[in-house]
Design a protein around this motif. Sequence first.
Motif, mmCIF file in Angstrom:
data_model
loop_
_atom_site.group_PDB
_atom_site.id
_atom_site.type_symbol
_atom_site.label_atom_id
_atom_site.label_comp_id
_atom_site.label_asym_id
_atom_site.label_seq_id
_atom_site.Cartn_x
_atom_site.Cartn_y
_atom_site.Cartn_z
ATOM 1 N N SER A 68 32.586 39.165 46.678
ATOM 2 C CA SER A 68 33.441 38.472 45.825
ATOM 3 C C SER A 68 32.652 36.922 45.400
ATOM 4 O O SER A 68 31.673 36.834 45.973
ATOM 5 C CB SER A 68 34.836 37.859 46.593
ATOM 6 O OG SER A 68 34.509 36.773 47.480
ATOM 7 N N SER A 69 33.061 36.024 44.418
ATOM 8 C CA SER A 69 32.677 34.907 44.189
ATOM 9 C C SER A 69 32.513 33.878 45.382
ATOM 10 O O SER A 69 32.113 32.898 45.225
ATOM 11 C CB SER A 69 33.343 34.313 42.985
ATOM 12 O OG SER A 69 34.705 33.941 43.248
ATOM 13 N N TRP A 109 28.878 37.323 46.335
ATOM 14 C CA TRP A 109 28.935 38.707 45.872
ATOM 15 C C TRP A 109 27.901 39.801 46.625
ATOM 16 O O TRP A 109 27.292 40.440 46.206
ATOM 17 C CB TRP A 109 28.565 38.876 44.247
ATOM 18 C CG TRP A 109 29.312 38.242 43.300
ATOM 19 C CD1 TRP A 109 29.238 36.740 42.928
ATOM 20 C CD2 TRP A 109 30.393 38.834 43.059
ATOM 21 N NE1 TRP A 109 30.164 36.722 42.205
ATOM 22 C CE2 TRP A 109 30.941 37.635 42.065
ATOM 23 C CE3 TRP A 109 31.334 39.835 43.064
ATOM 24 C CZ2 TRP A 109 32.274 37.736 41.496
ATOM 25 C CZ3 TRP A 109 32.448 40.049 42.263
ATOM 26 C CH2 TRP A 109 33.041 39.135 41.498
ATOM 27 N N ALA A 154 37.134 35.597 42.257
ATOM 28 C CA ALA A 154 36.916 36.702 41.542
ATOM 29 C C ALA A 154 36.402 37.929 42.385
ATOM 30 O O ALA A 154 35.503 37.457 43.233
ATOM 31 C CB ALA A 154 35.751 36.378 40.256
ATOM 32 N N LYS A 189 35.239 42.307 43.414
ATOM 33 C CA LYS A 189 35.372 43.816 43.313
ATOM 34 C C LYS A 189 35.209 44.316 44.609
ATOM 35 O O LYS A 189 34.981 43.876 45.629
ATOM 36 C CB LYS A 189 34.118 44.282 42.470
ATOM 37 C CG LYS A 189 34.307 43.999 40.960
ATOM 38 C CD LYS A 189 32.865 44.826 40.393
ATOM 39 C CE LYS A 189 32.962 44.360 38.825
ATOM 40 N NZ LYS A 189 31.981 45.134 37.993
ATOM 41 N N ASP A 223 35.608 45.078 35.101
ATOM 42 C CA ASP A 223 35.607 43.669 34.945
ATOM 43 C C ASP A 223 35.803 43.002 36.429
ATOM 44 O O ASP A 223 36.480 43.790 37.157
ATOM 45 C CB ASP A 223 36.254 42.968 34.002
ATOM 46 C CG ASP A 223 35.842 43.291 32.490
ATOM 47 O OD1 ASP A 223 34.664 43.658 32.306
ATOM 48 O OD2 ASP A 223 36.676 43.293 31.679
ATOM 49 N N ASN A 224 35.061 41.923 36.840
ATOM 50 C CA ASN A 224 35.700 41.280 37.835
ATOM 51 C C ASN A 224 37.213 41.218 37.884
ATOM 52 O O ASN A 224 37.917 41.137 37.053
ATOM 53 C CB ASN A 224 35.014 40.140 37.997
ATOM 54 C CG ASN A 224 33.568 40.132 38.075
ATOM 55 O OD1 ASN A 224 33.118 41.054 38.628
ATOM 56 N ND2 ASN A 224 32.980 39.134 37.951
#
Length: 458
Positions: A80-81, A85, A116, A118, A137-138
């Motif tokens: 994640s942000s 990541w 944000a 994944k 997308d995220n």
Amino acid sequence: MSRTGLVIWLLMPVVIVAALWTVIDRSRGKPDPVFMHTGGVGSVQPGAKVQPESLAQGFILVVEDKADKADESSPIYLASSHNGWNPADPKQRLTRRSDGRWQIVLPKPALDSRLAFKFTRGSWDNEELRQDGSTPDNKMLPLLDAAAIKPGEPPVIEFVVYKWKDQNPATPAAQGLNRYRQIKVAGGTLRRLQVVGGADPAMVREALVWLPPKYDAPVNQDQRYPVLYVQDGDQAFEQLPGLPGEWGMDEALVSGIGAGTVEPIIVVAIPNAGAGRTNEYLPIVAMDGVEPKGDRYVDFLIHEVKPRVERAFRVKPGAVNTGIGGFSLGAIIALHAATEHPEVFGKVLAESPPLAMNEPLAMRFFGVKAKWPFRVYVGIGTKEAGTDPKDAQTNVKYVDAVMAFAALLWNKGLNEGRSKVVVDPEGVHNEPSWARRLPAALEYLFPAREPSRPDDAR
């Protein structure tokens, strides 16, 4: 930004600009207080929504692995942000439940920004895919019904993963890529140069060095060339599996040099550090759990990479002949290197810099810099966060921060001849957008007929 608008900025007191850095877009990208859940059900208005990141009790993410590929030897992680990541962060490892699904219990984020993310299985070669096999997308956490949230009880938010990238034949493992594979370029010559160091002083990488056409011709044996040091160099000359494109650095330069609009230059493309990429490209604390090692990385560029390049190739000396570039966080570290050492890096290519991250921390960081390079190019898209309507607010946030940075550049003396900011109405945060803007950026930074300057020897 129009010239008139920039002139107005120049006439404003610097203190007003400083105030702008602090307050710009403070309501965007963070949990909106309108949606904060602060009490029991009785204190919540009907229909009120809450952002999960704002909940003091945190929240739980539950993932159903439809592909049934995850197991204890290949578990699911949250990238994640908020963790740089990192696709294999042990603190973000999900655990398997008795019903076969996977979950992670997350406390209230320390960062004052939305999450944000994944899901991966330990690497970006094993990130989640959509049902059709495409890269999604995220993700963002959905707004929740405030009335349904019990005080002190983390709400459960459910997701489904349909496929993983290692089920797709277009993965590095499936294609058998190796570090010494032949990389075809549109023209010129590509060579490898081993360099050691970075955030990890023992790390060994193969920098890709692109030499312009006719570099080895006898007639040019005494000619020296400007140089551009590029971060995330793995993507400069070829499209890697799983990515939507490449920078197209060789195509842009061959075209520009051939047309007589771009000066022949040398490009040094430095691969990123993989899982350590975020640490190396962050000069400040901006992501939860990520130790910034940007200063160490800049030292590596100056004391290891640059001397190696100058011994091996015919490089034109002087900061005005030395550029540094990158995209996303690579743009942040490029800007940092050039503002800390303008006597080394005189030109900057900064694509899609996340200047608004963590309540525009980056803007405040650069706002107090006293030294600036000779020339700066910045590119940004109006759809950096994505094309979905839900991304509109974040997209505005990115553009607003870059436009404030444009004003900062002018106030630091980088006027129209020394700075250029391009807002791409169709630009998103990916390689095809950066490649589309690259030819004009190179022409601005390294024009074929550069007027003589008194600081050429700097």
